[in-house]
Scaffold this motif. Structure first.
Motif, PDB file in Angstrom:
ATOM      1  N   GLU A   1       0.824  -1.212   0.000  1.00 15.42           N
ATOM      2  CA  GLU A   1       0.000   0.000   0.000  1.00 15.42           C
ATOM      3  C   GLU A   1       0.860   1.264   0.000  1.00 15.42           C
ATOM      4  OE1 GLU A   1      -3.986  -1.354   2.446  1.00 15.42           O
ATOM      5  OE2 GLU A   1      -2.177  -0.927   3.598  1.00 15.42           O
TER       6      GLU A   1
ATOM      7  N   TYR B   1       1.137   4.028  -3.024  1.00 15.78           N
ATOM      8  CA  TYR B   1       0.817   5.432  -2.738  1.00 15.78           C
ATOM      9  C   TYR B   1       1.967   6.338  -3.180  1.00 15.78           C
ATOM     10  CZ  TYR B   1      -0.594   9.626  -0.214  1.00 15.78           C
ATOM     11  OH  TYR B   1      -0.952  10.918   0.111  1.00 15.78           O
TER      12      TYR B   1
ATOM     13  N   ARG C   1       2.111   6.408  -6.990  1.00 15.84           N
ATOM     14  CA  ARG C   1       0.967   7.143  -7.537  1.00 15.84           C
ATOM     15  C   ARG C   1       1.143   8.659  -7.395  1.00 15.84           C
ATOM     16  NH1 ARG C   1      -2.481   4.276  -5.047  1.00 15.84           N
ATOM     17  NH2 ARG C   1      -2.979   5.652  -3.315  1.00 15.84           N
ATOM     18  N   HIS C   2       1.767   9.074  -6.304  1.00 18.39           N
ATOM     19  CA  HIS C   2       1.965  10.503  -6.051  1.00 18.39           C
ATOM     20  C   HIS C   2       3.361  10.992  -6.468  1.00 18.39           C
ATOM     21  CE1 HIS C   2      -1.578   9.638  -3.580  1.00 18.39           C
ATOM     22  NE2 HIS C   2      -1.888  10.882  -3.849  1.00 18.39           N
TER      23      HIS C   2
ATOM     24  N   ILE D   1      -4.415   6.080   3.591  1.00 22.52           N
ATOM     25  CA  ILE D   1      -4.036   5.923   2.185  1.00 22.52           C
ATOM     26  C   ILE D   1      -5.087   6.541   1.248  1.00 22.52           C
ATOM     27  CG2 ILE D   1      -3.801   4.161   0.353  1.00 22.52           C
ATOM     28  CD1 ILE D   1      -1.255   4.213   1.874  1.00 22.52           C
ATOM     29  N   ASN D   2      -6.366   6.448   1.627  1.00 23.42           N
ATOM     30  CA  ASN D   2      -7.436   6.984   0.770  1.00 23.42           C
ATOM     31  C   ASN D   2      -7.593   8.496   0.892  1.00 23.42           C
ATOM     32  OD1 ASN D   2      -8.809   7.463   3.168  1.00 23.42           O
ATOM     33  ND2 ASN D   2     -10.404   5.938   2.800  1.00 23.42           N
TER      34      ASN D   2
ATOM     35  N   PHE E   1       5.242   7.754   6.520  1.00 22.22           N
ATOM     36  CA  PHE E   1       4.342   6.691   6.066  1.00 22.22           C
ATOM     37  C   PHE E   1       4.544   5.542   7.041  1.00 22.22           C
ATOM     38  CE2 PHE E   1       5.775   9.186   2.484  1.00 22.22           C
ATOM     39  CZ  PHE E   1       4.605   9.470   1.803  1.00 22.22           C
TER      40      PHE E   1
END
Length: 129
Positions: free
Chosen positions: A13, A17, A20-21, A60-61, A98
């Motif tokens: 996860e 993340y 993705r970022h 995470i969302n 994180f």
């Protein structure tokens, strides 16, 4: 009931993340990831430090579960992920932690935080004493 091990799931996860970022976070041996966005110029905390920080904690969302503009606390009184991660910051520094669940609340729900959750914190280390 057997405790679930979330380490591999959390690792995936966090990596997803970060990708993705398009972030460039560092990974420690414990599985904590951190990113320093602004290098501070002051002292670095150690396990016995009293700190003043501003933070936003979210999942995470992207849903926020906690925030504080001026938390003052001893580093021994926070989750393991903060104890480790905040020692990479210098006073005046800003960044992101994180935190996999094994460095936070593990297999237990804690208020609005479900068991096994990755926690992300935008951190500003205001002061170290």
């Amino acid at each position: 009931m057997k405790k679930q091990n979330f380490k591999q799931k959390n690792e995936e996860e966090i990596k997803a993340y970060i990708a993705r970022h398009q972030l460039e976070a560092q990974r420690t041996e414990t599985g904590l990831y951190y990113l320093i966005n602004k290098e501070g110029k002051g002292a670095q905390p150690n396990i016995n430090s009293y700190i003043k920080i501003a933070y936003i904690g979210y999942f995470i969302n992207g849903d926020t579960f906690d925030q504080n503009d001026k938390l003052e606390i001893n580093l021994t009184e926070v989750i393991t992920g903060w104890i480790e991660g905040l020692q990479y910051f210098k006073e005046g520094g800003e960044g992101v932690l994180f935190v996999p669940s094994h460095l936070a609340y593990g297999n237990k729900d804690n208020g609005p935080i479900p068991a096994g959750s990755v926690l992300i914190f935008d951190i500003q280390l205001i002061a170290v004493t």
